[in-house]
Design a protein around this motif. Structure first.
Motif, PDB file in Angstrom:
ATOM      1  N   ARG A  93      -4.860   7.168  11.179  1.00 59.10           N
ATOM      2  CA  ARG A  93      -5.157   8.206  12.162  1.00 59.10           C
ATOM      3  C   ARG A  93      -6.661   8.411  12.365  1.00 59.10           C
ATOM      4  O   ARG A  93      -7.113   8.657  13.481  1.00 59.10           O
ATOM      5  CB  ARG A  93      -4.526   9.531  11.702  1.00 59.10           C
ATOM      6  CG  ARG A  93      -3.017   9.484  11.517  1.00 59.10           C
ATOM      7  CD  ARG A  93      -2.285   9.517  12.841  1.00 59.10           C
ATOM      8  NE  ARG A  93      -0.842   9.613  12.642  1.00 59.10           N
ATOM      9  CZ  ARG A  93      -0.192  10.759  12.455  1.00 59.10           C
ATOM     10  NH1 ARG A  93      -0.854  11.910  12.403  1.00 59.10           N
ATOM     11  NH2 ARG A  93       1.124  10.749  12.296  1.00 59.10           N
ATOM     12  N   PRO A 148      -3.413  12.515   3.469  1.00 61.46           N
ATOM     13  CA  PRO A 148      -2.438  12.956   4.466  1.00 61.46           C
ATOM     14  C   PRO A 148      -3.137  13.561   5.680  1.00 61.46           C
ATOM     15  O   PRO A 148      -4.012  14.432   5.534  1.00 61.46           O
ATOM     16  CB  PRO A 148      -1.616  14.017   3.719  1.00 61.46           C
ATOM     17  CG  PRO A 148      -1.869  13.762   2.271  1.00 61.46           C
ATOM     18  CD  PRO A 148      -3.251  13.210   2.180  1.00 61.46           C
ATOM     19  N   ALA A 149      -2.757  13.117   6.857  1.00 61.46           N
ATOM     20  CA  ALA A 149      -3.448  13.562   8.067  1.00 61.46           C
ATOM     21  C   ALA A 149      -3.327  15.065   8.287  1.00 61.46           C
ATOM     22  O   ALA A 149      -4.228  15.691   8.857  1.00 61.46           O
ATOM     23  CB  ALA A 149      -2.897  12.808   9.274  1.00 61.46           C
ATOM     24  N   LYS A 203      -1.385   2.911  12.298  1.00 65.24           N
ATOM     25  CA  LYS A 203      -0.939   3.913  11.332  1.00 65.24           C
ATOM     26  C   LYS A 203      -2.104   4.681  10.707  1.00 65.24           C
ATOM     27  O   LYS A 203      -1.899   5.705  10.063  1.00 65.24           O
ATOM     28  CB  LYS A 203      -0.107   3.249  10.234  1.00 65.24           C
ATOM     29  CG  LYS A 203       1.201   2.644  10.749  1.00 65.24           C
ATOM     30  CD  LYS A 203       1.954   1.947   9.637  1.00 65.24           C
ATOM     31  CE  LYS A 203       3.231   1.280  10.172  1.00 65.24           C
ATOM     32  NZ  LYS A 203       3.957   0.545   9.108  1.00 65.24           N
ATOM     33  N   ASP A 216      -7.131   8.783   6.978  1.00 64.23           N
ATOM     34  CA  ASP A 216      -6.061   9.747   7.224  1.00 64.23           C
ATOM     35  C   ASP A 216      -4.812   8.999   7.669  1.00 64.23           C
ATOM     36  O   ASP A 216      -4.833   8.254   8.661  1.00 64.23           O
ATOM     37  CB  ASP A 216      -6.496  10.738   8.311  1.00 64.23           C
ATOM     38  CG  ASP A 216      -7.500  11.750   7.788  1.00 64.23           C
ATOM     39  OD1 ASP A 216      -7.826  11.691   6.592  1.00 64.23           O
ATOM     40  OD2 ASP A 216      -7.963  12.593   8.584  1.00 64.23           O
ATOM     41  N   LEU A 217      -3.696   9.216   6.943  1.00 64.49           N
ATOM     42  CA  LEU A 217      -2.434   8.541   7.209  1.00 64.49           C
ATOM     43  C   LEU A 217      -1.335   9.582   7.442  1.00 64.49           C
ATOM     44  O   LEU A 217      -1.478  10.762   7.071  1.00 64.49           O
ATOM     45  CB  LEU A 217      -2.044   7.637   6.034  1.00 64.49           C
ATOM     46  CG  LEU A 217      -3.094   6.615   5.566  1.00 64.49           C
ATOM     47  CD1 LEU A 217      -2.585   5.880   4.333  1.00 64.49           C
ATOM     48  CD2 LEU A 217      -3.431   5.633   6.671  1.00 64.49           C
ATOM     49  N   ASP A 218      -0.245   9.121   8.026  1.00 66.81           N
ATOM     50  CA  ASP A 218       0.898   9.998   8.248  1.00 66.81           C
ATOM     51  C   ASP A 218       1.386  10.528   6.902  1.00 66.81           C
ATOM     52  O   ASP A 218       1.610   9.771   5.954  1.00 66.81           O
ATOM     53  CB  ASP A 218       2.008   9.214   8.946  1.00 66.81           C
ATOM     54  CG  ASP A 218       3.117  10.108   9.467  1.00 66.81           C
ATOM     55  OD1 ASP A 218       3.543  11.012   8.709  1.00 66.81           O
ATOM     56  OD2 ASP A 218       3.551   9.904  10.611  1.00 66.81           O
ATOM     57  N   GLU A 219       1.559  11.826   6.801  1.00 67.92           N
ATOM     58  CA  GLU A 219       1.929  12.449   5.532  1.00 67.92           C
ATOM     59  C   GLU A 219       3.351  12.130   5.089  1.00 67.92           C
ATOM     60  O   GLU A 219       3.720  12.357   3.931  1.00 67.92           O
ATOM     61  CB  GLU A 219       1.770  13.968   5.648  1.00 67.92           C
ATOM     62  CG  GLU A 219       2.575  14.583   6.771  1.00 67.92           C
ATOM     63  CD  GLU A 219       2.151  16.010   7.057  1.00 67.92           C
ATOM     64  OE1 GLU A 219       3.045  16.828   7.285  1.00 67.92           O
ATOM     65  OE2 GLU A 219       0.946  16.292   7.039  1.00 67.92           O
ATOM     66  N   THR A 220       4.167  11.550   6.003  1.00 67.16           N
ATOM     67  CA  THR A 220       5.554  11.201   5.637  1.00 67.16           C
ATOM     68  C   THR A 220       5.665   9.803   5.041  1.00 67.16           C
ATOM     69  O   THR A 220       6.750   9.409   4.605  1.00 67.16           O
ATOM     70  CB  THR A 220       6.464  11.302   6.872  1.00 67.16           C
ATOM     71  OG1 THR A 220       6.042  10.344   7.857  1.00 67.16           O
ATOM     72  CG2 THR A 220       6.400  12.699   7.483  1.00 67.16           C
ATOM     73  N   LEU A 221       4.575   9.059   5.026  1.00 66.17           N
ATOM     74  CA  LEU A 221       4.624   7.698   4.483  1.00 66.17           C
ATOM     75  C   LEU A 221       4.869   7.728   2.982  1.00 66.17           C
ATOM     76  O   LEU A 221       4.396   8.628   2.273  1.00 66.17           O
ATOM     77  CB  LEU A 221       3.309   6.970   4.767  1.00 66.17           C
ATOM     78  CG  LEU A 221       3.010   6.563   6.214  1.00 66.17           C
ATOM     79  CD1 LEU A 221       1.597   6.020   6.305  1.00 66.17           C
ATOM     80  CD2 LEU A 221       4.007   5.520   6.699  1.00 66.17           C
TER      81      LEU A 221
END
Length: 337
Positions: A262, A319-320, A260, A283-288
Motif C-alpha cells: 500500500r 498493517p496499513a 499488495k 504498509d500491507l493489508d492487515e488481513t494478510l
C-alpha cells in the motif's frame, strides 16, 4: 548445479543496465556486488602504487639534475601520491571483507577513513610547499638542463593520463571513494606537471626566472583545493548521507511494484564503501497472513537487490490500518516518501 551463480549474474547485468526505468548509477557506490567491486579496486590501487613509485623515483633524479623548485614541488606531490595510494591499496581490501559478528554492517567505511588520511597528508604538504616557495622567491635561479626536464615531465604526463583513464573506468564501475581520492591526487599531479613544464620553459627561455617559484606556489594552492574535494566525498559517507533522490525514488518504485504494497514509509539509506544499507517500512493489508506478508517482503527484496546488488535491505511489514508509529520519534519524524 546451484542457482546462485545465475542470481549473481542477473544482479551484475541489472547493475550495468541503462534502461530508462533504472537510475543512472555509473560512478555510484554499490553498483556491483562487493566481490566484483573488490576485484576492480584491488587492481587499480595496486597500479596506482606502482605508477607513484616510478614517478617519485624519476622526479627525485630529475630534481638532482635541474634544481627546479617546480620539480621539487611535483616530487613532494608524487611522494604523497605513493602514501595515499598505499592507504587506498589497504583500505579497499579491508572494506570489501564480509560482515562478521563484530562488524555486522561490514567495513566499508575504511575507504572513507583512507580518504580522510589523504586529506591530512595533502594539507600538510601544501603548507610545506608554500613555505619552500616563499623561501625561494628572493633567490630564484634559472633551471639547469631544461630540455631534459621538459622531456621527462612530458613522459610523466603521458603515464599519469593513462592511469587517470583507468581510474575513471574503475570509479564508473564501483563508485569507490578511495579510488576517487587517488584520482584526485593524480589529477592534481597531471596539472602540476603541466605547470612545471610551463614554469621551466619560462625560466629557461625568458628573463622571468621567478616563474619556477610561482609554479610551486600554484601547486600548493591546487593541493589545498584537492584536499577540499576529497574531504567532501569522505564527509558524505562518514556522516551517513542519504543516497541521491533518483536512487531513493527507484527503491520506493521497486517496493511498490507489487499491488499488495500500500505504501512505503521510513526509508533510510546510506553508502559504506562498496556496500549500501537500506531500511524501510511497507504498509500491507492487515488481513494478510504472516506467510503471505513474508512472501511479499521477499519479492520486494529480490526486486531491489536486482537493481542494487550490494544492498543490505531490512524491511518492516506494517498493517496499513494501524496508526502506531514504530521506533524513536527523533528519527521517524524526518520527512520520508
Amino acid at each position: 548445479m546451484s542457482a546462485m551463480p545465475d542470481i549473481e549474474n542477473k544482479a551484475q547485468i541489472a547493475a550495468s543496465d541503462d534502461r530508462f526505468d533504472q537510475p543512472q548509477r555509473k560512478g555510484r557506490p554499490g553498483r556491483l556486488p562487493p566481490e566484483g567491486s573488490g576485484i576492480i579496486t584491488r587492481r587499480i590501487t595496486a597500479l596506482a602504487v606502482i605508477v607513484g613509485l616510478i614517478m617519485a623515483a624519476g622526479k627525485f633524479w630529475l630534481y638532482g639534475q635541474t634544481g627546479s623548485v617546480g620539480i621539487m614541488a611535483s616530487l613532494v606531490h608524487s611522494a604523497l601520491d605513493i602514501v595515499g595510494a598505499i592507504s587506498s591499496f589497504i583500505a579497499v581490501r579491508y572494506a570489501v571483507k564480509k560482515p562478521d559478528s563484530k562488524y555486522r554492517f561490514g567495513r566499508g567505511k575504511a575507504e572513507s577513513f583512507s580518504a580522510v588520511f589523504q586529506v591530512c597528508l595533502v594539507v600538510f604538504a601544501a603548507f610545506h610547499l608554500l613555505e619552500e616557495v616563499i623561501g625561494h622567491v628572493g633567490h630564484s635561479h634559472g633551471v639547469e638542463q631544461s630540455g631534459l626536464a621538459i622531456f621527462v615531465m612530458s613522459l610523466f604526463i603521458v603515464i599519469t593520463f593513462w592511469l587517470l583513464i583507468a581510474q575513471s573506468w574503475a570509479i564508473r564501475a564501483t563508485g569507490s571513494i578511495a579510488v576517487r581520492g587517488d584520482r584526485a591526487h593524480y589529477m592534481a599531479d597531471l596539472l602540476a606537471n603541466l605547470f612545471v613544464i610551463g614554469g621551466i620553459t619560462i625560466s629557461a627561455f625568458t628573463p622571468y626566472v621567478w616563474a619556477d617559484a610561482l609554479v610551486g606556489g600554484m601547486m600548493a594552492l591546487w593541493l589545498l583545493w584537492t584536499a577540499f574535494q576529497i574531504a567532501k566525498l569522505a564527509w558524505a559517507q562518514l556522516m551517513d548521507m542519504e543516497l541521491n533522490e533518483d536512487e531513493r525514488k527507484t527503491l520506493v518504485r521497486l517496493a511498490m511494484e507489487d499491488p499488495k504494497v500500500r505504501a512505503v514509509h521510513d526509508l533510510r539509506t546510506r553508502a559504506s564503501g562498496p556496500h549500501l544499507h537500506v531500511q524501510m517500512r511497507l504498509d500491507l493489508d492487515e488481513t494478510l497472513s504472516l506467510s503471505d506478508a513474508h512472501d511479499i517482503i521477499l519479492g520486494a527484496e529480490a526486486r531491489m537487490m536486482a537493481a542494487f546488488p550490494a544492498a543490505d535491505i531490512l524491511i518492516h511489514p506494517h498493517p496499513a490500518g494501524c496508526g502506531h508509529s514504530h521506533g524513536n520519534l527523533r528519527f521517524t519524524s524526518v520527512t520520508n516518501p
